[in-house]
Write a protein that holds these residues in place. Structure first.
Motif, PDB file in Angstrom:
ATOM      1  N   THR A  36       4.294  -4.613  -5.287  1.00 57.27           N
ATOM      2  CA  THR A  36       4.202  -3.633  -6.370  1.00 57.27           C
ATOM      3  C   THR A  36       5.470  -3.617  -7.211  1.00 57.27           C
ATOM      4  OG1 THR A  36       2.689  -2.240  -5.099  1.00 57.27           O
ATOM      5  CG2 THR A  36       3.909  -1.180  -6.880  1.00 57.27           C
ATOM      6  N   ASP A  59      11.804   7.750  -4.545  1.00 59.27           N
ATOM      7  CA  ASP A  59      10.629   7.243  -3.838  1.00 59.27           C
ATOM      8  C   ASP A  59       9.459   8.220  -3.951  1.00 59.27           C
ATOM      9  OD1 ASP A  59       8.854   5.998  -2.167  1.00 59.27           O
ATOM     10  OD2 ASP A  59       9.966   6.384  -0.319  1.00 59.27           O
ATOM     11  N   GLY A  61       6.428   6.992  -3.149  1.00 61.87           N
ATOM     12  CA  GLY A  61       5.400   6.205  -2.486  1.00 61.87           C
ATOM     13  C   GLY A  61       5.371   6.319  -0.980  1.00 61.87           C
ATOM     14  N   ILE A  64       3.354   3.950   1.173  1.00 63.89           N
ATOM     15  CA  ILE A  64       1.933   4.325   1.208  1.00 63.89           C
ATOM     16  C   ILE A  64       1.688   5.349   2.323  1.00 63.89           C
ATOM     17  CG2 ILE A  64      -0.449   3.575   0.959  1.00 63.89           C
ATOM     18  CD1 ILE A  64       0.457   0.776   0.434  1.00 63.89           C
ATOM     19  N   LEU A 404       2.859   4.399  -7.412  1.00 61.97           N
ATOM     20  CA  LEU A 404       1.798   3.487  -7.003  1.00 61.97           C
ATOM     21  C   LEU A 404       0.527   3.775  -7.786  1.00 61.97           C
ATOM     22  CD1 LEU A 404       2.235   3.926  -3.131  1.00 61.97           C
ATOM     23  CD2 LEU A 404       3.304   2.188  -4.579  1.00 61.97           C
TER      24      LEU A 404
END
Length: 438
Positions: A36, A59, A61, A64, A404
């Motif tokens: 990514t 951050d 993300g 995930i 994301l």
């Protein structure tokens, strides 16, 4: 936190060292492993990722939804360091160890429902879902599995089959597993009728009854909030209705909480929002702070049906990962990260809704706790706008904010900040996002 909680850009993103490492990656790793944001991380903690060039990025993300408690969380680090000096592996099926049992005891206690439960440990979310289906088929003597539009469940043969989205997860990898059937999800933003919970439920039941027969269905597998599908929270009432239908027809109700679990949504597990009690719950991602671990927790009478040796795996419940999971659970409880997730939602959702008022490209703002998304459309329509998502992501990455994408149509921005992110970084990240939209 040992890492300063500040955004710092000293080179372009990615910087020269990351670009050198990216060239090495391209020479050594298949192109099927995508990236990514090609910055190579050297340290991380709180709400910050530091890269090889000395940049510090905010951050949004969490790998995930994995580092819910933050990267290198102190309780996780302490437990793993002690364990790695004692032993790294014996295989629980050969000579067991206490930490595996402790993790199972905690999950039996913490997952929804006060019934007697059993838990076993595996390595990944896909493996957990696949094992849940194995248990359901064994216990019921049935074969069919029902899943939902926009669902994502993994990359193994069975979980690819369960997954709704073709690109990039399924294209070219068939044929797929048999006896898997897909029914509608109550997707409020895109549902054509006025009552998505009732109408989607009626359609799903009609398809099950006519095309499969309820008596042939072993399991219904659903994410309480669809993750890769675009952070879709089903219309209120839909999940309880599906769960009740399963109870009425002897079908095992499986909740895939791989992305939603461990305080991410402002409850310890997303099912709790509507009081839904799954027969089996699958967890992974946030369970062990970044170490590979997943779990299948279910009703004792289901789990104990399977013969000895029918479940397991060489690395499942690795002792380092088990100690990490115990550190994660301690951190969630002692630092009240459930409340922290709710606070993140209280900060993010109003800011994003204000952006929606300003920017007609934002068609929908949704989510719970620290699992939040915006769906981008062509202004004045509901037509998906994946190009706008990629442009916003590019601008955010250039400014040092990791975000994301998601969504069946590739038109969703998803936000998964660590639950320990300082509020000033949360606000700064939202400012970068707003600038990207404007």
């Amino acid at each position: 936190m040992s890492i300063p909680q500040e955004r710092r850009l000293v080179t372009a993103i990615p910087g020269p060292k990351s670009q050198e490492l990216l060239a090495r990656k391209q020479a050594a790793v298949p192109t099927g492993i995508g990236t990514t944001l090609p910055v190579f991380v050297t340290r991380a903690g709180g709400g910050v990722l530091e890269d090889a060039d000395g940049n510090a990025l905010i951050d949004f993300g969490s790998g995930i939804a994995v580092t819910n408690v933050g990267n290198a969380a102190p309780r996780v680090v302490e437990r793993v360091q002690k364990q790695v000096a004692d032993f790294t592996h014996t295989c629980f099926m050969v000579t067991p160890y206490e930490s595996y049992v402790q993790v199972c005891e905690k999950l039996n206690q913490l997952t929804p429902g006060d019934h007697e439960k059993r838990t076993f440990l595996v390595n990944s979310g896909a493996e957990a879902v696949e094992n849940a289906v194995k248990v359901a088929r064994y216990a019921t003597g049935r074969q069919a599995v029902v899943v939902f539009d926009h669902g994502y469940h993994g990359r193994t043969l069975l979980t690819m089959t369960l997954t709704a989205k073709n690109m990039p997860y399924k294209q070219g990898f068939g044929p797929y597993a048999p006896e898997v059937y897909r029914v509608p999800l109550a997707y409020p933003f895109r549902w054509p009728g006025e009552n998505p919970a009732e109408e989607a439920y009626a359609q799903a039941v009609d398809m099950i009854e006519k095309q499969i027969g309820a008596q042939n269905v072993a399991a219904v597998v659903i994410e309480p909030i669809a993750g890769e599908g675009g952070f879709i929270e089903p219309a209120k009432g839909f999940l309880p209705k599906i769960a009740q239908y399963c109870r009425d027809n002897g079908i095992v109700f499986v909740a895939d909480e791989v992305q939603t679990g461990f305080a991410r949504t402002g409850d310890l597990f997303a099912c709790e929002d509507e009081g839904v009690v799954p027969d089996i719950i699958c967890t992974a991602k946030g369970i062990a702070g970044g170490l590979p671990l997943a779990a299948v927790t279910g009703r004792a009478e289901l789990m104990d049906e399977v013969h000895a040796g029918g479940l397991g795996g060489t690395y499942g419940g690795n002792p380092l990962a088990c100690e990490a999971a115990l550190g994660v659970l301690e951190t969630i409880e002692q630092d009240d990260l459930v409340a922290r997730a709710r606070r993140i939602g209280e900060i993010m959702l109003p800011r994003l809704r204000a952006m929606q008022e300003r920017f007609p490209v934002i068609g929908d703002v949704r989510g719970r706790g620290a699992m939040i998304a915006v769906e981008l459309v062509e202004p004045g329509t509901k037509n998906p706008n994946p190009a706008a998502v990629q442009e916003v992501i590019k601008r955010c990455h250039a400014e040092g904010l990791v975000v994301l994408s998601a969504g069946t149509y590739g038109n969703v921005l998803r936000f998964l900040p660590p639950l320990v992110i300082p509020e000033h970084l949360l606000e700064e990240g939202l400012g970068i996002l707003e600038k990207a939209f404007s």
